[in-house]
Design an enzyme around this catalytic site. Structure first.
Site, short mmCIF file in Angstrom:
data_model
loop_
_atom_site.label_atom_id
_atom_site.label_comp_id
_atom_site.label_asym_id
_atom_site.label_seq_id
_atom_site.Cartn_x
_atom_site.Cartn_y
_atom_site.Cartn_z
N GLU A 207 0.82 -1.22 0.00
CA GLU A 207 0.00 0.00 0.00
C GLU A 207 0.85 1.26 0.00
OE1 GLU A 207 -0.76 -2.71 1.63
OE2 GLU A 207 -2.80 -3.22 1.05
N GLN B 106 -7.84 -2.48 -1.18
CA GLN B 106 -8.77 -3.61 -1.16
C GLN B 106 -9.85 -3.39 -0.10
OE1 GLN B 106 -7.42 -8.00 -1.10
NE2 GLN B 106 -7.78 -7.39 -3.20
N PHE B 107 -9.46 -2.87 1.04
CA PHE B 107 -10.38 -2.39 2.06
C PHE B 107 -9.79 -1.09 2.59
CE2 PHE B 107 -11.66 -6.73 1.85
CZ PHE B 107 -12.98 -6.80 2.32
N ALA B 108 -10.64 -0.16 3.00
CA ALA B 108 -10.17 1.11 3.54
C ALA B 108 -9.15 0.87 4.65
CB ALA B 108 -11.33 1.91 4.11
N ASP B 109 -9.41 -0.15 5.46
CA ASP B 109 -8.56 -0.47 6.60
C ASP B 109 -7.09 -0.63 6.19
OD1 ASP B 109 -11.01 -1.84 8.59
OD2 ASP B 109 -11.30 -1.66 6.45
N PHE B 110 -6.86 -1.15 5.00
CA PHE B 110 -5.48 -1.42 4.60
C PHE B 110 -4.78 -0.16 4.11
CE2 PHE B 110 -7.53 -5.69 3.73
CZ PHE B 110 -7.28 -6.13 5.02
N HIS C 226 -12.01 -5.01 8.62
CA HIS C 226 -12.60 -4.90 7.28
C HIS C 226 -13.87 -4.05 7.34
CE1 HIS C 226 -10.05 -8.47 6.70
NE2 HIS C 226 -10.16 -8.29 5.40
C1 LIG Z 1 -1.77 -4.90 4.14
C2 LIG Z 1 -2.85 -5.70 3.49
N1 LIG Z 1 -3.22 -5.44 2.24
C3 LIG Z 1 -4.20 -6.15 1.64
C4 LIG Z 1 -4.82 -7.17 2.29
C5 LIG Z 1 -5.96 -7.96 1.62
N2 LIG Z 1 -5.57 -9.36 1.43
C6 LIG Z 1 -5.92 -10.32 2.30
S1 LIG Z 1 -5.28 -11.83 1.91
C7 LIG Z 1 -4.56 -11.19 0.50
C8 LIG Z 1 -3.75 -12.09 -0.39
C9 LIG Z 1 -2.63 -12.70 0.39
O1 LIG Z 1 -1.84 -13.48 -0.44
P1 LIG Z 1 -0.68 -14.36 0.15
O2 LIG Z 1 0.14 -13.52 1.09
O3 LIG Z 1 0.04 -14.98 -0.97
O4 LIG Z 1 -1.40 -15.44 1.05
P2 LIG Z 1 -2.42 -16.57 0.57
O5 LIG Z 1 -3.78 -15.99 0.62
O6 LIG Z 1 -2.02 -16.97 -0.80
O7 LIG Z 1 -2.26 -17.65 1.56
C10 LIG Z 1 -4.82 -9.84 0.38
C11 LIG Z 1 -4.33 -8.98 -0.72
C12 LIG Z 1 -4.42 -7.41 3.62
N3 LIG Z 1 -4.98 -8.37 4.36
N4 LIG Z 1 -3.43 -6.68 4.19
#
Ligand SMILES: Cc1ncc(C[n+]2csc(CCOP(=O)(O)OP(=O)(O)O)c2C)c(N)n1
Ligand SMILES: Cc1ncc(C[n+]2csc(CCOP(=O)(O)OP(=O)(O)O)c2C)c(N)n1
Ligand SMILES: [Mg+2]
Ligand SMILES: [Mg+2]
Lengths: 321, 347, 347, 321
Positions: free
Chosen positions: A58, A80-84, A125
């Site tokens: 981010e 993806q969500f405001a929180d992030f 979220h």
């Molecule tokens: C800082 C942050 N940005 C975005 C998200 C949204 N998000 C949740 S899971 C995910 C994908 C994660 O991928 P990976 O680290 O490869 O783990 P996997 O789901 O494949 O186990 C995202 C983008 C988040 N949780 N935290």
């Protein structure tokens, strides 16, 4: 043909991409997948190379957008969500928000924040974080409450020469529908009278507009006429429209889904008391989320945020004074 | 957690080895069946919010959880149902948290994978990826202050989350402090829909280790043996003062990102490759080949597991929902500094 | 910026080579004398706020600035007076910004090293370390959109700032997008007072490159030749599609962190080591050995430089201070959305 | 022997380290060097191994502190400047601030933020960001204005079972002196009447307390008696003391060095109008920094933040009503 709030956001982005070659979209999963909420569905196909999947970064996402804006582009960043977005907070408030003031070079970026609570989403979220962005000089913070505003305000956000925090409410994504997209719209910076009344003004924004209207309907059964002001934009804040409404009603209830301390509701009350003190014939009140993180369980969640019911109760309290 | 594990015993006798594998397999299967049950409950509308499964990652996750000891610290992520169970989390904690039961460890305040018992070394993840690693570091640093030696902290993460600043800062921090951190990267090829080619540009994340000055192993994440050995070795090295250890496991997510996601973006070639091998099946076949578990024993095991899970679900479903009127609505521990809701004060 | 530089001309003739060295040396000396002047002004109380010098880093910084071309992008940090000048920044921009002159590029709103002209490719750093790299990425991405090929972006950073999440996210982002970014790490052994042993645990930051999938070179940062060659090569590789390039330069900060800092924490052994060599002196000796610059020419050069700087300082000092009543006090470009100060509205 | 505000902070940390083995300090350059402002001078020598230099990793610094707190320690994190805490914002508001509510495990960490403007420090070394922390549930936000409070409140911060954002004003570091350290103190959560008066209440905190007192002195020359309330803690906020003061004076001016939108001043006005509307005989007003980043040049800086002069002018305006 009817459109949802979410579809309006997609349509606005499609139009921005179509009309302005400087626009591109950058965010996690926004490309072929069309985004976690499908707000960019098919856009990567319609606009090849202009809808780009970002790494989970981010901070760098926002930095990238600022650089592109310096170079004359008009990036839209989807969080993806405001929180992030809080992980990218520094780039937003210190890089994007200071650029114009420091250098005279505008920073036209739009950061889309899917925000606000939905049942079962829990503490990370669900956040409503418009206030912390609005606190910083240099940002515009928009909070559309209707399908039409989601569309027209997002288009205006992209056209504006400043960084815009575009708070789109996830609860409204699928719930809210309109028959068609608007041809004209109030400009950013103008509030809207969502319902006319004469006994009490409810100033609110985003999903809470609908709770307030619901409450107003309920109270109309008891003969009360409640005016609902939909702020549309929390920064700038259209104090004039609120004060004018209070001039008619004499009573002000501010409702926000965010936490109370220093929120939009506090800002409104400060302004209205400074500018329209004599118009008030009862203490202005506010109703906000409770002072805890947003809970996961639907029962707790429903009690944590204001609802039509609690808005009506607060309004009744104030009407009784 | 096991008493005997690969990290403690350099040479295990045949029976000990079998016990470890059987135990590990049990956790893998328990996690798989539990995941299936949660998916079914989700589809039936019984779980609010998202459901995130660890399908395809049970071998790796179990290997980490089972190789930790009592007193160790574990920070699982969304695909670690198996590791949690192996570390000692109960099925009931999971079910209750998914259901939002007030009797679960999160009391309905937080849900699904966002659960844990920090005082028992099981950290409740926040959603922000990468954010738990430095918290593990802090616990390990505290133990150093408290002169408690010999404990290890393990954190799990996906390959996508290596793009976060939090991941970088925390791994580097652990390396500078030479903390006994084991960081396990499940490279399951995708972050939500995003293929790893859009996430990093090195050929393997193992390449990152020398840049942090930490140890590293790469494993086939579909192979229980490899995972057990790597986790055991990494944990043992960390425990004995070797500093942070990285494990990079190659595998494939055998489900959607969450249960709402049909994951039609997954490249069929990957599914048909060795990455797409189902580690639970592979482990069962391995146990059968070794004559440690025959078909009827496996069926019996599955039956026991199904009963255990059904019982937990039934119990959680009987429990009342959280009562908003009984809630304290207080976010701070210092009760005397709590102001309550401004709107609930006198007017 | 030069027309001819090491990145464009594979084989330079002797005269071209001499010209480059002389030009580079001039920027190094200009920066050094300017730094000395700013330090003197600071000590005399003529500069509010901090003063941060690039002493000891002029060779590296100049090499980067001089090797960039018109249209390239440069994001210097606090120790890059030399690189800025070589890239084309005027002495007056620096002096005015330090003085807070309304005629400087920052108009008294921001000061000292926080200056630039973004539209001319010179980015004005914000203080948060690591934050400028992704901004460079954005400019480079924009140029790709705009089909402007052949430009490069260079960003400078200290070894301490490699511990930031921003550094990691941005370098990774550049690698994923294969952007023409040249990231220059001045490993000057300290971050403020903190020795690098408390900052990272690998033996050289160059070890990080394979983990990002980017090219890397390590140089003696006190040696102008090495720096020119490395910068030229990295920029050329980035320009021709080689993706991000890292340069790790070993050197020593030959001043305090800022002019308020006596830096008594610096290990004398380092000062006496080859890292502590003064690159300006070394370059002057090199030029003398090559018979490109004799002692009297050097003295003449210095005299010219002193005059140039004195003139700039005199001019900036004659300029009025910013007038708070003439200020717009407006942080957004959209004038029609500006609310003004709430307290200045009607009551 | 006289002590500065900064020395009081150092002494409080020394005492916390001495009295409680669970306390340690973590931050950039806090060790042998004693910190950028020397707030930890000699502490690394006095308390070997307990004052630790961190890498430049604000996110991980806070995460580390949370982990240590879970394990029963009482970490103090020093941010080099408050502005840089924004890089660690997520760990503060989402990790530290939610831990107790989610898990019942307290999170006793103290994050020290050298904050506020000083001449020549510019946009990124001057910010007053108490409001964005106070907006989040789960945090305590302290803003001591005196040497005594700097000492006693920091000790209390370390003793509290919650994450405390300790905002220590850089402008007061060297300017403010006291004869000795206090033996007793008001508890956190109680505001203090810094100067008594009957014509108007100025509610303020941190460095602005001194500007307000200065203004009050100036106005006393004209016969006005201004009451100055030093909030001490902005979260919790001692509304009772402010309302009680307004009950005496009938007029309220809120002064803050931070930006206006949703700041402490807005929060106070919302509370006072909700709870003490009838006590006000003029519209409550606020005076804040201007709505731009904090400027570098001393002339601009002096005009950007409220000063005794502008406070006096605002007070006069209000007194005239
Ligand atoms: C800082 C942050 N940005 C975005 C998200 C949204 N998000 C949740 S899971 C995910 C994908 C994660 O991928 P990976 O680290 O490869 O783990 P996997 O789901 O494949 O186990 C995202 C983008 C988040 N949780 N935290
Ligand atoms: C995110 C962030 N944290 C802290 C600081 C304060 N700070 C300014 S310079 C500095 C040291 C930087 O060291 P290094 O990166 O090695 O560069 P050098 O000063 O040695 O050139 C620190 C800690 C900052 N500017 N940004
Ligand atoms: Mg993944
Ligand atoms: Mg350095």
């Amino acid at each position: 043909m009817s459109l949802t709030y979410l579809e309006a956001i997609r349509e606005a982005q499609a139009r921005a991409l179509r009309d302005d070659p400087r626009v591109f979209i950058y965010g996690q999963d926004v490309g072929a997948f069309g985004g976690a909420f499908k707000a960019t569905k098919n856009l990567a196909v319609e606009f090849p190379g202009r809808v780009i999947d970002s790494p989970i970064s981010e901070d760098a996402m926002v930095g990238m957008a600022v650089g592109a804006a310096i170079e004359g582009m008009r990036p839209i960043v989807e969080m993806q969500f405001a929180d992030f977005s809080l992980v990218g907070f520094n780039q937003i408030v210190n890089q994007a928000a200071t650029l114009y003031w420091r250098t005279n070079v505008p920073c036209p970026i739009t950061v889309r924040l899917p925000f606000g609570g939905t049942s079962g989403s829990g503490p990370f979220h669900s956040q409503s974080i418009e206030a912390i962005y609005a606190h910083y000089p240099g940002l515009i913070v928009l909070t559309p409450a209707t399908v039409e505003d989601a569309y027209s305000m997002l288009l205006e956000a992209v056209a504006l020469d400043d960084p815009v925090i575009f708070c789109e409410h996830k609860f409204l994504y699928y719930h809210l529908k309109a028959e068609k997209l608007p041809d004209e719209a109030l400009p950013v910076g103008k509030a809207r009278i969502a319902r006319e009344g004469r006994d009490l003004t409810i100033a609110t924004y985003s999903a809470m507009v609908h709770e307030a209207i619901e409450a107003a309907k309920e109270l109309s059964g008891d003969g009360w006429e409640i005016e609902v002001v939909d702020l549309r934009s929390v920064k700038p804040l259209d104090t004039d429209t609120i004060v004018a409404s209070v001039a008619r009603t004499g009573k002000l209830l501010c409702v926000g889904e965010a936490w109370p301390w220093g929120g939009v509701t506090a800002e409104i009350i400060s302004r209205v008391t400074a500018e329209g003190f004599g118009l008030l014939d009862a203490p202005p009140q506010r109703l906000n989320a409770k002072e805890t993180p947003v809970p996961y369980h639907p029962n707790l969640w429903a009690a944590h945020r204001p609802t039509a019911r609690s808005v009506a109760a607060a309004a009744r309290n104030l009407l009784r004074q | 957690m096991l008493q005997t594990a690969f990290d403690t015993e350099p040479s295990l006798d045949a029976k000990e080895e079998r016990d470890i594998y059987l135990s590990a397999f049990r956790f893998m299967l328990l996690a798989r069946v539990l995941d299936d049950k949660l998916a079914a409950l989700y589809r039936a509308g019984k779980i609010h919010g998202g459901v995130f499964l660890g399908r395809g990652q049970e071998a790796l996750s179990t290997a980490v959880g089972i190789s930790l000891r009592e007193g160790d610290v574990f920070a699982p992520l969304i695909r670690d149902a198996a590791g949690r169970l192996a570390f000692g989390e109960s099925v009931l904690d999971s079910v209750r948290t998914h259901m939002g039961s007030p009797h679960g460890p999160m009391r309905g305040r937080d849900g699904n994978v966002h659960r844990g018992r920090p005082r028992e070394g099981l950290l409740p993840m926040i959603s922000h990826l990468g954010a738990m690693i430095s918290v593990v570091n802090g616990i390990l640093l505290a133990r150093r202050f408290q002169k408690k030696s010999g404990t290890v902290g393990a954190a799990c993460i996906g390959e996508g989350a290596t793009s976060t600043g939090a991941f970088h800062e925390a791994l580097n921090q652990a390396a500078v402090e030479k903390l006994p951190l084991v960081l396990v990267i499940a490279d399951n090829q995708y972050a939500y829909s995003t293929p790893k080619s859009r996430q990093f540009a090195c050929d393997s994340l193992a390449r990152k280790a020398p840049g942090y000055g930490v140890g590293v192993q790469t494993v086939d994440g579909t192979d229980l043996s490899e995972c057990l050995k790597a986790a055991g070795a990494a944990i043992s090295r960390a425990r004995t003062g070797g500093g942070p250890q990285l494990i990079v496991a190659n595998l494939l997510r055998l489900c959607g990102h969450g249960e709402h996601d049909v994951a039609d973006y997954v490249d069929p070639k990957l599914m048909n490759s060795s990455l797409g091998r189902d580690c639970v099946k592979a482990a069962e076949e391995f146990l059968a080949r070794r004559h440690w578990l025959d078909a009827s024993q496996a069926a019996g095991l599955r039956e026991d597991i199904v009963h255990e899970i059904e019982a937990a679900v039934a119990q959680a479903q009987r429990e009342p929902a959280p009562d908003p009127f009984a809630e304290e609505w207080r976010a701070i521990a210092s009760e005397h500094l709590c102001e309550g809701q401004p709107e609930h004060r006198r007017i």
